[in-house]
Design a protein around this motif. Sequence first.
Motif, mmCIF file in Angstrom:
data_model
loop_
_atom_site.group_PDB
_atom_site.id
_atom_site.type_symbol
_atom_site.label_atom_id
_atom_site.label_comp_id
_atom_site.label_asym_id
_atom_site.label_seq_id
_atom_site.Cartn_x
_atom_site.Cartn_y
_atom_site.Cartn_z
ATOM 1 N N SER A 177 0.826 -1.214 0.000
ATOM 2 C CA SER A 177 0.000 0.000 0.000
ATOM 3 C C SER A 177 0.855 1.257 0.000
ATOM 4 C CB SER A 177 -0.961 -0.005 1.193
ATOM 5 O OG SER A 177 -1.898 -1.052 1.027
ATOM 6 N N LEU A 178 1.987 1.215 0.725
ATOM 7 C CA LEU A 178 2.905 2.358 0.711
ATOM 8 C C LEU A 178 3.483 2.579 -0.677
ATOM 9 C CD1 LEU A 178 5.068 2.125 3.934
ATOM 10 C CD2 LEU A 178 3.581 4.011 3.233
ATOM 11 N N ALA A 179 3.911 1.490 -1.316
ATOM 12 C CA ALA A 179 4.539 1.598 -2.642
ATOM 13 C C ALA A 179 3.534 2.057 -3.687
ATOM 14 C CB ALA A 179 5.147 0.267 -3.047
ATOM 15 N N HIS A 180 2.245 1.826 -3.415
ATOM 16 C CA HIS A 180 1.209 2.188 -4.386
ATOM 17 C C HIS A 180 0.333 3.312 -3.867
ATOM 18 C CE1 HIS A 180 2.492 -1.773 -5.759
ATOM 19 N NE2 HIS A 180 2.108 -1.402 -6.948
ATOM 20 N N ASP A 181 0.908 4.151 -2.997
ATOM 21 C CA ASP A 181 0.158 5.295 -2.499
ATOM 22 C C ASP A 181 0.154 6.409 -3.546
ATOM 23 O OD1 ASP A 181 -1.216 6.955 -0.656
ATOM 24 O OD2 ASP A 181 0.674 7.928 -0.115
ATOM 25 N N ASP A 182 -0.977 7.045 -3.729
ATOM 26 C CA ASP A 182 -1.085 8.243 -4.553
ATOM 27 C C ASP A 182 -0.572 8.023 -5.979
ATOM 28 O OD1 ASP A 182 -2.000 10.870 -4.595
ATOM 29 O OD2 ASP A 182 0.023 11.678 -4.404
ATOM 30 N N GLY A 183 -0.861 6.845 -6.534
ATOM 31 C CA GLY A 183 -0.505 6.561 -7.923
ATOM 32 C C GLY A 183 0.986 6.510 -8.194
ATOM 33 N N GLN A 184 1.779 6.256 -7.132
ATOM 34 C CA GLN A 184 3.234 6.247 -7.283
ATOM 35 C C GLN A 184 3.745 5.223 -8.269
ATOM 36 O OE1 GLN A 184 5.826 6.115 -3.683
ATOM 37 N NE2 GLN A 184 3.938 6.714 -2.691
ATOM 38 N N SER A 186 -9.631 13.008 -0.586
ATOM 39 C CA SER A 186 -10.934 12.390 -0.351
ATOM 40 C C SER A 186 -10.837 11.228 0.638
ATOM 41 C CB SER A 186 -11.554 11.916 -1.672
ATOM 42 O OG SER A 186 -10.674 11.057 -2.366
ATOM 43 N N GLY A 187 -9.644 10.978 1.179
ATOM 44 C CA GLY A 187 -9.510 9.946 2.214
ATOM 45 C C GLY A 187 -8.869 8.649 1.737
ATOM 46 N N LYS A 188 -8.269 8.656 0.543
ATOM 47 C CA LYS A 188 -7.750 7.420 -0.032
ATOM 48 C C LYS A 188 -6.559 6.862 0.756
ATOM 49 C CE LYS A 188 -6.748 9.346 -3.976
ATOM 50 N NZ LYS A 188 -7.075 10.732 -3.580
ATOM 51 N N THR A 189 -5.607 7.740 1.096
ATOM 52 C CA THR A 189 -4.373 7.250 1.726
ATOM 53 C C THR A 189 -4.605 6.605 3.096
ATOM 54 O OG1 THR A 189 -2.920 8.729 0.503
ATOM 55 C CG2 THR A 189 -2.117 7.969 2.632
ATOM 56 N N PRO A 190 -5.246 7.304 4.044
ATOM 57 C CA PRO A 190 -5.446 6.648 5.334
ATOM 58 C C PRO A 190 -6.288 5.379 5.218
ATOM 59 C CG PRO A 190 -6.454 8.854 5.321
ATOM 60 C CD PRO A 190 -5.654 8.726 4.076
ATOM 61 N N THR A 191 -7.269 5.391 4.304
ATOM 62 C CA THR A 191 -8.100 4.188 4.156
ATOM 63 C C THR A 191 -7.271 3.020 3.627
ATOM 64 O OG1 THR A 191 -10.029 5.592 3.737
ATOM 65 C CG2 THR A 191 -10.209 3.278 3.112
ATOM 66 N N SER A 192 -6.405 3.282 2.647
ATOM 67 C CA SER A 192 -5.559 2.210 2.096
ATOM 68 C C SER A 192 -4.668 1.622 3.193
ATOM 69 C CB SER A 192 -4.620 2.737 1.014
ATOM 70 O OG SER A 192 -5.337 3.388 0.016
ATOM 71 N N LEU A 193 -4.060 2.507 3.981
ATOM 72 C CA LEU A 193 -3.150 2.027 5.016
ATOM 73 C C LEU A 193 -3.899 1.252 6.098
ATOM 74 C CD1 LEU A 193 -0.819 5.119 5.311
ATOM 75 C CD2 LEU A 193 -0.246 2.885 4.351
ATOM 76 N N TYR A 194 -5.095 1.726 6.415
ATOM 77 C CA TYR A 194 -5.879 1.013 7.423
ATOM 78 C C TYR A 194 -6.276 -0.374 6.910
ATOM 79 C CZ TYR A 194 -9.127 0.091 11.170
ATOM 80 O OH TYR A 194 -9.756 -0.489 12.256
ATOM 81 N N LEU A 195 -6.708 -0.472 5.671
ATOM 82 C CA LEU A 195 -7.078 -1.778 5.101
ATOM 83 C C LEU A 195 -5.895 -2.743 5.148
ATOM 84 C CD1 LEU A 195 -9.212 -0.653 2.024
ATOM 85 C CD2 LEU A 195 -9.998 -2.201 3.836
ATOM 86 N N ALA A 196 -4.702 -2.209 4.860
ATOM 87 C CA ALA A 196 -3.502 -3.048 4.860
ATOM 88 C C ALA A 196 -3.147 -3.481 6.279
ATOM 89 C CB ALA A 196 -2.342 -2.289 4.237
ATOM 90 N N TYR A 250 -6.298 -5.503 8.047
ATOM 91 C CA TYR A 250 -6.863 -6.689 7.404
ATOM 92 C C TYR A 250 -5.937 -7.376 6.412
ATOM 93 C CZ TYR A 250 -11.058 -4.717 9.400
ATOM 94 O OH TYR A 250 -11.972 -4.205 10.279
ATOM 95 N N GLY A 251 -4.731 -6.854 6.220
ATOM 96 C CA GLY A 251 -3.845 -7.476 5.251
ATOM 97 C C GLY A 251 -4.348 -7.360 3.823
ATOM 98 N N VAL A 252 -5.152 -6.335 3.558
ATOM 99 C CA VAL A 252 -5.665 -6.114 2.207
ATOM 100 C C VAL A 252 -4.673 -5.239 1.437
ATOM 101 C CG1 VAL A 252 -7.469 -4.889 0.911
ATOM 102 C CG2 VAL A 252 -8.081 -6.372 2.834
ATOM 103 N N LYS A 253 -4.270 -5.688 0.271
ATOM 104 C CA LYS A 253 -3.377 -4.887 -0.564
ATOM 105 C C LYS A 253 -4.184 -3.802 -1.262
ATOM 106 C CE LYS A 253 0.225 -8.259 -1.383
ATOM 107 N NZ LYS A 253 0.302 -9.615 -1.946
ATOM 108 N N ALA A 254 -4.110 -2.584 -0.735
ATOM 109 C CA ALA A 254 -4.933 -1.492 -1.250
ATOM 110 C C ALA A 254 -4.050 -0.434 -1.883
ATOM 111 C CB ALA A 254 -5.765 -0.895 -0.120
ATOM 112 N N ALA A 255 -4.094 -0.342 -3.205
ATOM 113 C CA ALA A 255 -3.410 0.749 -3.898
ATOM 114 C C ALA A 255 -4.343 1.957 -3.906
ATOM 115 C CB ALA A 255 -3.084 0.336 -5.319
ATOM 116 N N ASN A 256 -3.802 3.155 -4.144
ATOM 117 C CA ASN A 256 -4.708 4.272 -4.384
ATOM 118 C C ASN A 256 -4.147 5.225 -5.423
ATOM 119 O OD1 ASN A 256 -3.808 6.986 -3.067
ATOM 120 N ND2 ASN A 256 -3.288 5.424 -1.538
ATOM 121 N N TYR A 257 -5.062 5.863 -6.118
ATOM 122 C CA TYR A 257 -4.749 6.577 -7.329
ATOM 123 C C TYR A 257 -5.577 7.858 -7.367
ATOM 124 C CZ TYR A 257 -2.073 5.394 -11.460
ATOM 125 O OH TYR A 257 -1.092 5.308 -12.408
ATOM 126 N N PRO A 258 -4.945 9.013 -7.514
ATOM 127 C CA PRO A 258 -5.738 10.240 -7.525
ATOM 128 C C PRO A 258 -6.413 10.464 -8.870
ATOM 129 C CG PRO A 258 -3.423 10.767 -7.861
ATOM 130 C CD PRO A 258 -3.492 9.274 -7.672
#
Lengths: 282, 282
Positions: free
Chosen positions: A141-148, A166-176, A179-187
């Motif tokens: 999730s860190l490596a795929h934060d903010d469309g990196q 809109s809340g993408k970054t904290p939500t991605s990190l929390y999911l990871a 819950y061990g969910v691989k959550a990327a995020n993209y602006p």
Amino acid sequence: MPDLPAHHLPPADRTVFFVSDGTGITAETFGHSVLTQFELRFKEVRLPFIDTLDKAYEAVREINQAYERDGKRPIVFSTLVKAELSSVVRHSKGMHMDLIQTFVEPLEQELGIKSTHTIGRSHNIANSDEYKNRIEAINFSLAHDDGQSNQNLAAADVILVGVSRSGKTPTSLYLAMQYGVKAANYPLIPEDFERNKLPSGLSPYKKKLFGLSITPDRLTEVRNERRPGSKYAALEQCRYEVNEAEKMMRREGIRWMSSTAKSIEEIATMILQEIKSDKRAY
Amino acid sequence: MPDLPAHHLPPADRTVFFVSDGTGITAETFGHSVLTQFELRFKEVRLPFIDTLDKAYEAVREINQAYERDGKRPIVFSTLVKAELSSVVRHSKGMHMDLIQTFVEPLEQELGIKSTHTIGRSHNIANSDEYKNRIEAINFSLAHDDGQSNQNLAAADVILVGVSRSGKTPTSLYLAMQYGVKAANYPLIPEDFERNKLPSGLSPYKKKLFGLSITPDRLTEVRNERRPGSKYAALEQCRYEVNEAEKMMRREGIRWMSSTAKSIEEIATMILQEIKSDKRAY
């Protein structure tokens, strides 16, 4: 920071202790949830790693001091697993809420086996597969934060999209983390709206996309905290971006929800329900 | 990912439901902690946002189906606050563990006031100062991950240092997310050991530093997962770095702990205790 002296606030009505032989996270999470049902101010003290008799007696001293100071019985939420530790703390001057014993005994009856009375097993799992998954998911999730990075998006469990803040970054990190969910995020940015197209790296993964939106009023507030008075934070700009983002998500058939006035925990739980029901349907 | 069908595992001994009118995080955290005391395999199902009578009846149907399927009473951990919802779920065929009622009633007596029976208050705090602090801390920790920035380090509550892969990043994020602690982190790298000096940006903030170490055996394992067979992951290299890092931390008078075999939650709790006792001493 929690628990620091807050000189400008009125004194708390009661002191509350969370006593645990582990981190105390369970006792605290649970205790919070019960205490928010009461409109009083509580002074909260966490006493973690109470795993010897000496520490148990020290905890009792601290609880009894609070009683002397407040003139009212402290509330004690305890998750001590070992009977000998629990029976020491039970005899403090606090009101003892024993979370483990209250439920473990009826469960022993129901399940027809004895409990192991093992200390701190729930978090003491640093070598388990579940734990490794969580660490791997955090790194993902860190490596795929903010469309990196577009690399390895195929491995994502979910890809969150939405306008900036809109809340993408904290939500991605929390999911990871939780819950061990691989959550990327993209602006979704103004350039995407001008081209009237999703960012190109995302098109192969449309089924993994999940949108977060937010009201323009709230967005302008949040952006103004970060860059006061900027064009980026102006209500007009926020209205434009939110409107375009929602239009794009509708057109592309992307599921989305509003993050306005929701906590990270609530947003993450809702997303988790969605992506789980996907997997069930396969 | 939790809860997905795992075809290669033996069937679970019991189905467990976590039923909540909010996210279900409290019910799940607590239920886990109790269930880890039993050496059985449980199939876990979370039923969040059960906040209407219809959803409560649907939950009962799902619990009763599990009973039919398993031939054993499911275990139900419930944090339903509204009496009318709780009384519906209580009449399922599961064993009902009512976390709220069990403790709320004695507390009403002790505190001399009625509980508010408000749904989901514990996480529904998206506009509170505490919540804003958490979001701000997450942003701070992200911006200061892995020594990315020396700016604004004065605002950090703690700066974690240690060799690459000693657990700094997940711990920083956990501290931020769970406790609103602004946790920066900074790697100690071979160049620092050759110069025999702390990274230069850190010297003004020595009191904020907290070290994480790890055994060379564990470090080589962790690094080999990331870069198999590399010099970076070699046992010899790991021994060298860990040895030098510990020497440096001792020499500079930096508090440190071993992260080996500890979970993020445990490491974070220990650090929190340290930095809190600092603040108390001021």
